[in-house]
Design an enzyme around this catalytic site. Structure first.
Site, short mmCIF file in Angstrom:
data_model
loop_
_atom_site.label_atom_id
_atom_site.label_comp_id
_atom_site.label_asym_id
_atom_site.label_seq_id
_atom_site.Cartn_x
_atom_site.Cartn_y
_atom_site.Cartn_z
N TYR A 1 -25.75 11.49 -54.12
CA TYR A 1 -26.73 10.81 -53.27
C TYR A 1 -26.74 9.34 -53.62
O TYR A 1 -26.83 8.99 -54.80
CB TYR A 1 -28.14 11.39 -53.49
CG TYR A 1 -28.65 12.06 -52.24
CD1 TYR A 1 -28.82 11.31 -51.08
CD2 TYR A 1 -28.93 13.42 -52.21
CE1 TYR A 1 -29.25 11.92 -49.92
CE2 TYR A 1 -29.37 14.02 -51.05
CZ TYR A 1 -29.52 13.26 -49.90
OH TYR A 1 -29.94 13.85 -48.75
N GLU B 1 -28.50 6.58 -51.57
CA GLU B 1 -29.26 5.77 -50.61
C GLU B 1 -29.36 4.33 -51.12
O GLU B 1 -29.59 4.10 -52.31
CB GLU B 1 -30.66 6.35 -50.40
CG GLU B 1 -30.61 7.56 -49.48
CD GLU B 1 -31.92 8.31 -49.42
OE1 GLU B 1 -32.68 8.26 -50.40
OE2 GLU B 1 -32.18 8.95 -48.40
N ASP C 1 -18.23 -2.41 -28.67
CA ASP C 1 -17.99 -1.07 -29.23
C ASP C 1 -16.50 -0.81 -29.04
O ASP C 1 -16.04 -0.49 -27.94
CB ASP C 1 -18.85 -0.06 -28.45
CG ASP C 1 -18.60 1.36 -28.89
OD1 ASP C 1 -17.60 1.61 -29.59
OD2 ASP C 1 -19.41 2.24 -28.52
N THR D 1 -15.81 3.64 -34.34
CA THR D 1 -15.61 4.86 -35.09
C THR D 1 -14.30 4.68 -35.86
O THR D 1 -13.51 3.78 -35.56
CB THR D 1 -15.51 6.10 -34.18
OG1 THR D 1 -14.56 5.82 -33.15
CG2 THR D 1 -16.85 6.44 -33.56
N LYS E 1 -10.32 7.49 -34.27
CA LYS E 1 -9.52 7.56 -33.04
C LYS E 1 -8.18 6.86 -33.30
O LYS E 1 -7.38 7.37 -34.08
CB LYS E 1 -10.32 6.95 -31.89
CG LYS E 1 -11.63 7.72 -31.65
CD LYS E 1 -12.40 7.20 -30.48
CE LYS E 1 -13.64 8.04 -30.19
NZ LYS E 1 -14.87 7.48 -30.72
N ARG F 1 -13.82 11.17 -39.60
CA ARG F 1 -14.91 11.02 -38.62
C ARG F 1 -16.00 10.16 -39.24
O ARG F 1 -16.52 10.48 -40.31
CB ARG F 1 -15.52 12.38 -38.27
CG ARG F 1 -14.55 13.38 -37.76
CD ARG F 1 -15.25 14.50 -37.03
NE ARG F 1 -15.66 14.03 -35.74
CZ ARG F 1 -14.82 13.90 -34.71
NH1 ARG F 1 -13.56 14.22 -34.82
NH2 ARG F 1 -15.26 13.45 -33.56
N1 DSN Z 1 -16.70 11.36 -27.39
C1 DSN Z 1 -15.92 10.16 -27.59
C2 DSN Z 1 -14.83 10.05 -26.60
O1 DSN Z 1 -14.22 11.07 -26.36
O2 DSN Z 1 -14.55 8.99 -26.09
C3 DSN Z 1 -16.74 8.95 -27.61
O3 DSN Z 1 -17.93 9.20 -28.26
#
Ligand code: DSN
Length: 413
Positions: free
Chosen positions: A53, A55, A199, A225, A228, A234
């Site tokens: 933990y 924080e 984003d 994120t 990708k 993730r």
């Molecule tokens: N769910 C993702 C996507 O497939 O683009 C974005 O959050």
């Protein structure tokens, strides 16, 4: 319970995990938001850091025993700063939507006006859709893409911005295949003194590799994120100008989250190191080449592509001339072991649950080392499957071909 017993493999859970491993090994992944991480990223995610933990932030924690965790968080921050040329990075966001929530919390008050791209034109739920916290907490106005070109019309964005005077403008999308003019967004925001928020969840890897323009050097705040095109675990990060650092950090913790997931922070650090390598630049170049090859292949078979092409890893097929809906196409392809996601097309006449398009991406196939030649084969497999959607015998034969291609281009695990 004795430790030995605790360590015994859970047969039921591990058998399910193995089924997923086999599925990933034997099926072709064209979901634009997915990828396959390296063994090093997997290893970091399964480390003992999950036990901790922490924080707070490095050297300012609310729990003892964080001297090692501080090192891993500082390493992730240092690498992310280098990768994106960022002034400040928060590596704790658990995923994309919480990262976006933190940005709103840091810079806005509830009911403030925000300008974002419509979901069915390629935006994201967290960019103001009414079923999402963003649309419920803030007063969103939205821009769309040009009906004919499928491109964002910056004159239109400016017109809406000058009329509505939002406090924040959002750019960066989930289903937009073209290069984004960050400077033009920033210059509109300057006119009305709005915050700029990008984003880049989808294109972060391509930005990191220097193949697409980097908004981090231009915009006030950028989220992404990490799983990708960046090919990490993730999770998400927030990058911002130093002057917003305190607000952003306070919004993430204690604003929204409790303890960060330190094992994922470690995996983010590993992924950033990989993304800084020359090999990642070659990989990312191939991602774009493969996406363009897929687009060309589909166009040769009379498929309509929204905006006519792609500058990144993804594109949207408009299936209206093919007599099949996005959902039916997704389900048919699932039968042959090809994963894709149905998608709206701009101004879709059909509902989001059963839209008219398919979104495809090349990042995961490129990780398997498939190149332009194989993209042509993938196009043929998809086209034949959609044509034979009611013929299970033919679909089974296509499934065998998919498996064969997967065996030829195995995963690293
Ligand atoms: N769910 C993702 C996507 O497939 O683009 C974005 O959050």
């Amino acid at each position: 319970m004795r430790a030995k017993k605790l360590n015994k493999i859970d047969k039921e859970a591990s058998s399910i995990i193995n089924q997923e491993l086999k599925r990933q090994q034997n099926e072709l992944e064209l979901i634009a938001s997915e990828n396959y991480v390296s063994l090093a990223v997997l290893e970091a995610m399964s480390s003992v850091l999950t036990n901790k933990y922490s924080e707070g932030y490095p050297e300012k924690r609310y729990y003892g025993g964080n001297q090692v965790v501080d090192k891993i968080e500082n390493l992730a921050i240092k690498r992310a700063k280098k990768l994106f040329n960022a002034e400040h990075v928060n590596v704790q966001p658990l995923s994309g939507s919480p990262a976006n929530l933190a940005v709103y919390m840091a810079l806005l008050e509830p009911n403030d006006k925000v300008l974002g791209l419509k979901l069915d034109h390629g935006g994201h739920l967290s960019h103001g859709h009414q079923v999402n916290f963003s649309g419920r907490l803030y007063d969103f106005v939205q821009y769309g893409v040009n009906e004919k070109s499928g491109l964002i019309d910056m004159d239109e964005v400016r017109k809406i911005a000058l009329k509505e005077k939002p406090k924040m403008i959002i750019a960066g999308f989930s289903a937009y295949s073209r290069e984004i003019d960050w400077e033009a967004f920033q210059s509109i925001a300057n006119e009305i003194k709005a915050y700029t928020f990008a984003d880049i969840a989808h294109i972060a890897g391509l930005v990191a590799a220097g193949l697409l323009k980097n908004p981090v050097e231009i915009f006030d705040v950028v989220t992404t994120t990490t799983h990708k095109t960046l090919r990490g675990p993730r999770g998400a990060i927030i990058m911002c100008k130093e002057k917003y650092a305190k607000q952003i950090d306070r919004a993430v913790f204690p604003g929204i989250q409790g303890g960060p997931h330190d094992h994922v922070t470690a995996a983010k650090a590993v992924c950033f190191k990989e993304a800084l390598s020359l090999e990642f630049k070659y990989y990312s170049k191939q991602v774009i080449k493969n996406a363009k090859a897929l687009v060309e292949g589909f166009k040769n078979l009379d498929y309509q592509v929204v905006s006519g092409g792609t500058d990144n890893h993804l594109f949207i097929l408009d299936l209206r001339n093919k007599n099949i809906s996005g959902r039916e196409a997704e389900k048919t392809l699932e039968k042959v072991g090809i994963s894709v996601s149905r998608s709206t097309i701009p101004n879709d006449p059909s509902p989001p649950f059963n839209p008219s398009g398919l979104r495809l991406g090349s990042a995961a196939l490129t990780t398997r080392d498939l190149k332009e030649k194989e993209m042509q084969e993938v196009v043929e497999l998809i086209d034949q499957s959609l044509k034979e959607k009611d013929n299970d015998e033919k679909l089974n034969k296509i499934k065998d071909r998919v498996k064969f291609l997967c065996k030829k281009f195995p995963l690293a695990y």
